[in-house]
Scaffold this active site. Structure first.
Site, short mmCIF file in Angstrom:
data_model
loop_
_atom_site.label_atom_id
_atom_site.label_comp_id
_atom_site.label_asym_id
_atom_site.label_seq_id
_atom_site.Cartn_x
_atom_site.Cartn_y
_atom_site.Cartn_z
N HIS A 47 39.35 87.22 -71.26
CA HIS A 47 40.38 86.66 -70.39
C HIS A 47 41.23 87.78 -69.80
O HIS A 47 41.27 88.89 -70.33
CB HIS A 47 41.34 85.78 -71.19
CG HIS A 47 40.75 84.59 -71.84
ND1 HIS A 47 40.87 83.32 -71.33
CD2 HIS A 47 40.05 84.46 -73.00
CE1 HIS A 47 40.28 82.46 -72.14
NE2 HIS A 47 39.77 83.12 -73.17
N GLU A 129 42.06 88.48 -74.81
CA GLU A 129 42.80 88.64 -73.57
C GLU A 129 42.97 90.12 -73.25
O GLU A 129 43.23 90.93 -74.15
CB GLU A 129 44.21 88.04 -73.71
CG GLU A 129 44.25 86.57 -74.05
CD GLU A 129 44.23 85.66 -72.82
OE1 GLU A 129 44.20 86.20 -71.68
OE2 GLU A 129 44.25 84.43 -73.00
N HIS A 168 36.41 83.93 -68.78
CA HIS A 168 36.97 82.57 -68.76
C HIS A 168 36.48 81.84 -67.50
O HIS A 168 36.18 80.65 -67.54
CB HIS A 168 38.50 82.66 -68.77
CG HIS A 168 39.18 81.39 -69.14
ND1 HIS A 168 40.55 81.26 -69.12
CD2 HIS A 168 38.69 80.17 -69.53
CE1 HIS A 168 40.87 80.02 -69.49
NE2 HIS A 168 39.77 79.35 -69.74
N ASP A 178 40.18 84.12 -64.27
CA ASP A 178 40.30 85.36 -65.04
C ASP A 178 39.02 85.61 -65.83
O ASP A 178 38.30 84.66 -66.13
CB ASP A 178 41.52 85.30 -65.98
CG ASP A 178 41.43 84.18 -67.02
OD1 ASP A 178 41.50 83.00 -66.65
OD2 ASP A 178 41.25 84.51 -68.21
ZN LIG Z 1 41.83 82.83 -69.47
#
Ligand SMILES: [Zn+2]
Length: 198
Positions: A47, A129, A168, A178
């Site tokens: 992400h 992330e 994602h 993203d």
């Molecule tokens: Zn995401």
């Protein structure tokens, strides 16, 4: 190890009993629950995030994932007030890794999603992330740390493979975009190959 990382890389290790990384900052999130019985991590989802969007640094991602984002801190925070989300880990711009959810548990990062006909990707995925933005390149440190973290995850979870790593946007197309075109997949895979045992 035949392919040591650069001097800055951490001796990462996952405790199989707890699903926690050694040598990283832990900011444990209340936003998680158990994976369904018998379901194991088979997918890694990458992400991109920044809070507020396009701004780096600050405590806001930690705050979001721990349910402590102040709605009045920024107009965007008001928009996402009450959102209960998390990821297993975050890699900041300087390469720092922060862990929010043990890897054996189900973090709430993918939302409504589908991978190869299988829905609810949170059940069977690990979410990482990268602190980033749509039109700003990720940093060298982030690529390195993502490759190192991925290698450690592949070692810890035999059900994960390099073939099952997606963005994602791949599992929630049209809804999420993203980690954006700013993420260089070819670069990541080349780096990961260098970090894989042969
Ligand atoms: Zn995401």
């Amino acid at each position: 190890m035949s392919s040591p990382g650069p001097p800055s890389s951490l001796p990462l290790r996952i405790d199989p009993a707890t699903g926690l990384l050694s040598a990283v900052r832990q900011v444990l999130s209340p936003h998680y629950d158990s994976r369904p019985p018998g379901v194991v991590p088979e997918l890694l989802i990458v992400h991109g995030i920044s809070l507020p969007p396009g701004e780096f640094g600050g405590p806001w991602i930690d705050r979001l994932f721990t349910g402590q984002l102040p709605p009045d801190g920024h107009p965007y925070f008001k928009e996402i007030e009450g959102l209960r989300v998390s990821a297993h880990a975050l890699i900041r711009r300087d390469g720092e890794i922060v862990q929010y959810v043990p890897f054996g548990e189900r973090a709430w990062h993918a939302g409504k999603s589908e991978y190869r006909g299988r829905s609810a990707c949170n059940d069977f995925s690990i979410g990482v992330e990268l602190e980033g933005a749509q039109d700003i390149a990720y940093t060298d440190a982030q690529y390195t740390q993502l490759a190192v973290l991925t290698r450690v995850l592949l070692d810890a979870y035999a059900t994960l493979t390099p073939e099952h790593i997606v963005g994602h946007s791949d599992v929630a197309p049209g809804r999420k975009d993203d980690p954006w075109p700013s993420f260089d997949w070819a670069r990541f895979h080349a780096l990961l190959a260098r970090h894989l045992p042969n």
